[in-house]
Scaffold this motif. Structure first.
Motif, PDB file in Angstrom:
ATOM      1  N   ILE A  54      60.733  63.783 -17.937  1.00  0.00           N
ATOM      2  CA  ILE A  54      60.076  64.601 -16.820  1.00  0.00           C
ATOM      3  C   ILE A  54      59.208  65.563 -17.597  1.00  0.00           C
ATOM      4  O   ILE A  54      59.729  66.526 -18.168  1.00  0.00           O
ATOM      5  CB  ILE A  54      60.829  65.091 -15.713  1.00  0.00           C
ATOM      6  N   ALA A 104      55.992  62.358 -14.875  1.00  0.00           N
ATOM      7  CA  ALA A 104      56.904  61.685 -15.731  1.00  0.00           C
ATOM      8  C   ALA A 104      56.105  60.709 -17.050  1.00  0.00           C
ATOM      9  O   ALA A 104      55.045  60.485 -16.471  1.00  0.00           O
ATOM     10  CB  ALA A 104      57.966  61.004 -15.362  1.00  0.00           C
ATOM     11  N   VAL A 130      57.717  60.235  -8.002  1.00  0.00           N
ATOM     12  CA  VAL A 130      57.424  60.778  -9.403  1.00  0.00           C
ATOM     13  C   VAL A 130      55.950  60.019  -9.940  1.00  0.00           C
ATOM     14  O   VAL A 130      56.040  58.689  -9.649  1.00  0.00           O
ATOM     15  CB  VAL A 130      58.643  60.236 -10.195  1.00  0.00           C
TER      16      VAL A 130
END
Length: 475
Positions: free
Chosen positions: A462, A472, A443
């Motif tokens: 997100i 994110a 991420v």
């Protein structure tokens, strides 16, 4: 317990991991200097950390530059041909440095050493010491011999213990905020494609109280996420207590103060019952994530692999797991091109993967291992066919993985921050509940609500996908 964090981790251009400690051990001058290369799986990582700790405690100085060290320890992987090739490449690189007089010695440890034993010394006689998996705790004695020019014992092999070795001298090479916690050693499964029982011996569990104490020590050093590893996690405790005790162990680990995430790896699809699923679903710190290698979905292939489960049982188990654990992310692996696999059996596996919609999955082509029962099976599948099938299966899986990533857009998630993104100010690399280190997605987190730091569990929204990965915004 003496668990300490190693603050520097270097990875070179070939992906080889070299641990480095910036300061000499306290007290007297170092006995000598060494570099360390750790290859293979997380279980091997724990063994590397144990040897690093023992050498450091004994007065050896760990440095990153192999050109400036007295000797090099290489903890090898011997699982499949590609892993062995990588291990031999590192060994040959270090032996060349020894020939040039840059280093004094090369010590080879781990699974490749255990699997091939004296054959390695016959091919590479310049290796100074060969230490099997269960001789790892004698690493300091062997180091003394190398630097003392005592060559009368070059190999150390010990029988597999009836109880798992203690990992209580670890100097960790993972980032400070996560660590692997090995709960058992060896494997009693006799899957026909696998040589792990030959290298790692029979299943041997650590006592629950020892594992919990180790987990607390890890927490005390700043670990936020522990990743449970073993050769066969669900078999835990059967040898020690007469019945599987993973449920009891997880209940105890969930009480360890300081640990915020518990990630479950290497579940064999047996001994997963309602009580275990209830703990997975209800324990505050256990993530809704499980790694459960399935290998195939055709009954004949499963029998040839000696997996001891059939397709119907697997389907029922997956249904039970998803029903019991809301939002569960399942990681699995499959083998393409296993001996005798027909086009029809391949298509059955493809249909199974499409139907199950796994969040995470990997597919590996069959690796012929000559000391395994599968090597004697007839009807080997051509490598090109196995590769074609692998690619087709991964294309099917990609659809499910991308769909899962898209399903998270717009949701708020806890993201564990691993490191700053290179050359991207204000961007950090992290992982969601569905992402184990090194094997899953990542991420990309942007700082929007204040500065972030490695090890932080950040509340994030997100905002979009990037293939398998997520983007994110920190809240």
């Amino acid at each position: 317990m003496n668990l300490r964090t190693l603050p520097i981790l270097e990875v070179n251009s070939e992906g080889k991991v070299t641990a480095a400690l910036p300061a000499k051990p306290s007290g007297n001058a170092a006995k000598g200097s060494f570099s360390f290369v750790s290859l293979g799986c997380p279980k091997n990582t724990v063994d590397s950390e144990q040897m690093l700790g023992l050498l450091s405690e004994d007065g050896y100085e760990l440095i990153s530059d192999t050109n400036k060290s007295d000797f090099v320890v290489i903890n090898t992987c011997g699982f499949i041909d590609r892993a062995r090739a990588e291990s031999f490449a590192v060994i040959d690189e270090m032996l060349e440095k020894k020939r040039k007089g840059i280093i004094k010695g090369v010590m080879v440890t781990g699974c490749l050493a255990e699997r091939q034993r004296e054959a390695i010394l016959e091919e590479r006689p310049e290796i100074d010491a060969l230490i099997g998996v269960f001789g790892r705790d004698e690493v300091t004695r062997i180091a003394d011999r190398i630097l003392g020019n005592l060559a009368e014992q070059r190999n150390v092999f010990r029988p597999a213990p009836i109880r798992a070795l203690a990992d209580n001298h670890r100097m960790r090479i993972t980032p400070r905020h996560f660590a692997y916690l090995k709960i058992s050693e060896g494997c009693d499964r006799l899957c026909t494609f696998c040589a792990i029982p030959k290298m790692r011996g029979r299943h041997a569990s650590k006592p629950i109280e020892d594992i919990v104490a180790e987990a607390q020590q890890l927490a005390d050093t700043g670990v936020k996420e522990i990743i449970i590893v073993a050769q066969d996690t669900t078999y835990y405790g059967l040898d020690l207590y007469g019945k599987p005790r993973l449920t009891d162990l997880l209940e105890k680990l969930n009480e360890v103060q300081g640990i915020q995430w518990i990630r479950l790896m290497y579940y064999y699809p047996m001994y997963i019952d309602k009580s275990l699923l209830d703990v997975m679903a209800g324990a505050e710190r256990i993530l809704p994530y499980v790694d459960i290698p399935l290998q195939h979905a055709n009954d004949l292939m499963l029998r040839r692999m000696a997996r001891r489960v059939n397709k119907s049982q697997i389907e029922d188990l997956l249904g039970d797991m998803r029903s019991a654990v809301p939002g569960l992310a399942i990681r699995t692996t499959f083998i393409s091109g296993f001996p005798g696999e027909t086009e029809e059996q391949f298509h059955e596996l493809a249909q199974f993967i499409e139907q199950q919609q796994f969040e995470r999955a990997g597919v590996f082509t069959y690796s012929l291992e000559h000391d395994t029962p599968a090597a004697r099976l007839p009807s080997l599948v051509d490598e090109a066919i196995a590769l074609r099938r692998q690619e087709a299966l991964m294309q099917i899986q990609q659809v499910s993985s991308f769909a899962f990533a898209k399903s998270l857009v717009g949701t708020q998630q806890k993201i564990i921050i691993d490191a700053a993104a290179p050359d991207q100010p204000g961007v950090w690399l992290g992982r969601s509940f569905a992402d184990a280190p090194d094997v899953d997605a990542m991420v990309y987190v942007t700082e929007t609500g204040g500065p972030l730091e490695a090890g932080q569990l950040a509340d994030c929204e997100i905002v979009q996908t990037a293939g398998y990965d997520l983007v994110a915004a920190a809240l």
